[in-house]
Structures are given as structure tokens and as C-alpha cells.
Write an enzyme that holds these catalytic residues in place. Structure first.
Site, PDB file in Angstrom:
ATOM      1  N   GLU A 258       0.829  -1.217   0.000  1.00  0.00           N
ATOM      2  CA  GLU A 258       0.000   0.000   0.000  1.00  0.00           C
ATOM      3  C   GLU A 258       0.856   1.256   0.000  1.00  0.00           C
ATOM      4  OE1 GLU A 258      -3.337   2.211  -0.287  1.00  0.00           O
ATOM      5  OE2 GLU A 258      -3.332   0.011  -0.225  1.00  0.00           O
ATOM      6  N   HIS A 271       3.611  -9.480  -8.757  1.00  0.00           N
ATOM      7  CA  HIS A 271       4.205 -10.784  -8.471  1.00  0.00           C
ATOM      8  C   HIS A 271       4.214 -11.664  -9.721  1.00  0.00           C
ATOM      9  CE1 HIS A 271       4.758 -14.015  -5.098  1.00  0.00           C
ATOM     10  NE2 HIS A 271       5.862 -13.755  -5.763  1.00  0.00           N
TER      11      HIS A 271
END
Length: 386
Positions: A258, A271
Site C-alpha cells: 500500500e 508478483h
């Protein structure tokens, strides 16, 4: 027949390594001897006594309770290097894309849809995205394992000057490393030299926040940092401060958080490192082969909680014993096999921290009570006779 439970979608190419006449593979297996898993969280899972092994189709095992598995005699495997090429290609791609500001430039160009002066504005706007070539620049690689060595070798071929730091480099990794990669014995000596810094080490308590305020302070002003290993290896607060001060020009990472999002100079990918069908196939194949060899032959390869032990079968029966790494255990084991009238054809014993594994190939009539007697040794955790 061994029963295997799959807790995630495992590549069919990997499952094909488990012959149907020897293995029953099912998502709903209730009492499996083996588990194949990718990302499913097993930290709070209660394992039944029949479970012998867990194979993770990937490198990280932070979704598996390793200590509890060791206590129960459950061997945990991972697949180091199986996704190395996928991750290395992404790192090299981002090394170039980040240097040329491709992500920001592409997002800006998308907003030109419907612009009546498109060509003119393209020529005018491109100036804000001017980047640099990587040839002739200095890359520092922290960790020279399967991925780091690939990145280092590729960077050499792209004309970069490469320094590598890895106090635990394996012999195989050293053989695979280009002779033009300059080895640093001290990380602090390498950091001030680098225009780019990329990290490729496993996440352990000792490697958490490897990139922190202190290490960043030693870096060259305007360094560009890449993290496609684990998010926890970089202290995000320290990284954001370094970006704000100009110490770091860019931070490229595969681990969005975040606090990193919508920060100038940060490029996050979701990812993607091992997210290729080739990598998933490779991981599944390796995991299935590790699981099969252990269940059928007792051999351990690429375990994260037990020592690696491989031995060709010498005929007769094979006795496999997981036990605590304590003095006197081997003598107790051999005394019982001798008392049972068995001849030890081959024997191997290895330890890993507080765990040990002993494997014996024995000939002679097998006493059905031998397993029970071995189980009674206080340090013994699990006995299998194959």
C-alpha cells in the site's frame, strides 16, 4: 499405491510424473501420504499421522509450518531453480524498461487517444521520458544463486560491468557464473560502485531488510534498485525516504504494498516473477519427482527441513529413519538391526541442524517387530521400511 492430495492447480505436466499405477492423485484425498501445494496456506492445518511429505511447487515455503512438520517427521520439499529463468528474464526486462521509463511512457501514450495533434504531441511529450542505456553501467547483484547468476551473466552480455556479492555461493553456482563477474567479499564495498542494485536471496530472519537505511546510505546517489526476490528483503519506509531525497532514482519491485503505490519512482508489478507456464511446468515436474522419489525410495532431494540424502537401492529392504540429531542414535539403530540378524549393505546418515536422517539397505529375513523397536528409540521420530 500412494495417495497424493493437490491443494492448488498443479500443472498436468508435473502430475504426469506420478504414474497412475503407483499414485492416486486427488484434490479431495482425506488421508494422503503426500501433498502437492503452491500457495495454499498450511500454517494452521492439522496434519494426519499418515502424511509423509509436502512438496511445494516453488521456492518459498512461508506457507508451510516447517518446525511442526519436522516434529511430526514430515519432509518438506521445495523446487529451487525451477522458476529461475522466468524470474531472471523479468529482472532483465525491468532493468531495461525501467531505465527507459517504459511503464510511465506507455501509460502517458494511452491518454493520447482521440488527440487531433497526436504525432506532434508525441514528439513534444517524449522528452519527459528520456532514459539511459544500461551498457557501460555498473550492476551490483546481491545473491548469486540460480537467479542471481543468470541475471549477472545476462547483464555482462548486455555490456554492463557486474559485481556480485554472495558469502554462501555454492560450487555449482560459481561454475555457472561468468568469469567477468567481479566478486565482492564485503557488501559495503560493492554498494558505492553500483548504478543498479538487484537482490536475489531467500527471505530468512537474517535477510529481512537487507536493503535498509544504512545500506542505502552507502549507495551511489541516483541508484536504481530492483527487488524480484521477496518484498521483506527491502525496508519500504527506508526506500521511500531514499526516493524522496534522490539517493534512489527508481525502485522496481514485484511486491506491491500500500505504501509503495502511486509513489513517483516506484514501479510495481503484481508478483509476475514465476508467472509463466514454463515455470509452472518446471516447478510441478520437480516437486512431483521429489515426492515420488521419497515415497518410493526414501531419497530426499531439496528438502528445507531435512538433510538431503540419496542412495541407490542395493537390494533387500530399505530402512529410513527420521530422528533428532543427538549422540548415540546411530549405535542404537545398528545394534537393533544387528540383533535382528540383518546385514547392512549400505548406510548413510546426514544431519541438518537438529534433524537427522539415516537410511540403511539391509538383507536378511526382516523381523516384523524391528520397526516397533526402532520407534521406541527416544530420539526417533519416524521409521519407514520400504
Amino acid at each position: 499405491m500412494f495417495t497424493i492430495q493437490t491443494l492448488n492447480a498443479i500443472s498436468p505436466v508435473g502430475l504426469a510424473k506420478l504414474p497412475k499405477n503407483l499414485f492416486e492423485v486427488s484434490v479431495n484425498a482425506e488421508d494422503p501420504e503426500g501433498i502437492l501445494v503452491r500457495s495454499a496456506d498450511l500454517l494452521n492445518t492439522e496434519f494426519k499421522p499418515n502424511l509423509l511429505a509436502i512438496a511445494r511447487a516453488g521456492a518459498g515455503v512461508n506457507n508451510i509450518p516447517l518446525d511442526r512438520c519436522s516434529e511430526q517427521g514430515i519432509v518438506v520439499f521445495n523446487t529451487p531453480g525451477a522458476n529461475a529463468n522466468a524470474v531472471a528474464e523479468l529482472v532483465v526486462g525491468m532493468l531495461i524498461a525501467g531505465s527507459r521509463n517504459v511503464p510511465a511512457a506507455s501509460a502517458w501514450a494511452q491518454d493520447l487517444a482521440g488527440d487531433p495533434n497526436l504525432k506532434k504531441d508525441v514528439e513534444k511529450g517524449k522528452k519527459q521520458f528520456v532514459g539511459n542505456e544500461i551498457s557501460g553501467k555498473v550492476l551490483g547483484v546481491i545473491g548469486l544463486g540460480a537467479i542471481g547468476s543468470r541475471v549477472a551473466n545476462c547483464a555482462i552480455e548486455l555490456g554492463m560491468e557486474v559485481y556480485g556479492y554472495d558469502p554462501y555461493i555454492s560450487i555449482d553456482a560459481a561454475w555457472n557464473l561468468s568469469s567477468r563477474v567481479q566478486h565482492c567479499v564485503n557488501l559495503n564495498d560493492m554498494l558505492p560502485l553500483c548504478d543498479y542494485l538487484t537482490i536475489h536471496v531467500p527471505y530468512l530472519p537474517t535477510t529481512k531488510d537487507t536493503i535498509n537505511a544504512q545500506t542505502l546510505a552507502l549507495c551511489k546517489d541516483g541508484v536504481k534498485v530492483l527487488n524480484y526476490a521477496r518484498g521483506e528483503l527491502v525496508n519500504n519506509a527506508a526506500m521511500l525516504e531514499a526516493l524522496e531525497s534522490g539517493k534512489v532514482a527508481q525502485y522496481m519491485t514485484d511486491f506491491p504494498a500500500e505504501e509503495l503505490l502511486n509513489n513517483p519512482g516506484v514501479i510495481c508489478t503484481p508478483h509476475l516473477g514465476a508467472s509463466t507456464p514454463e515455470a509452472e511446468d518446471n516447478c510441478a515436474i520437480m516437486a512431483a519427482q521429489e515426492l515420488s522419489d521419497y515415497l518410493r525410495n526414501g531419497n530426499i532431494t531439496h528438502s528445507v527441513n531435512m538433510p538431503d540424502v540419496q542412495q541407490p537401492r542395493a537390494g533387500g529392504k530399505r530402512v529410513c529413519i527420521i530422528h533428532k540429531n543427538e549422540p548415540g542414535v546411530i549405535s542404537q539403530i545398528t545394534a537393533l538391526t544387528t540383533a535382528a540378524g540383518l546385514n547392512i549393505e549400505n548406510m548413510v546418515n546426514k544431519s541438518k541442524k537438529n534433524m537427522a536422517y539415516t537410511m540403511l539397505d539391509v538383507t536378511g529375513p526382516m523381523d516384523n517387530g524391528l520397526k516397533e523397536k526402532l520407534d521406541e528409540i527416544p530420539a526417533v521420530i519416524r521409521v519407514r521400511i520400504l
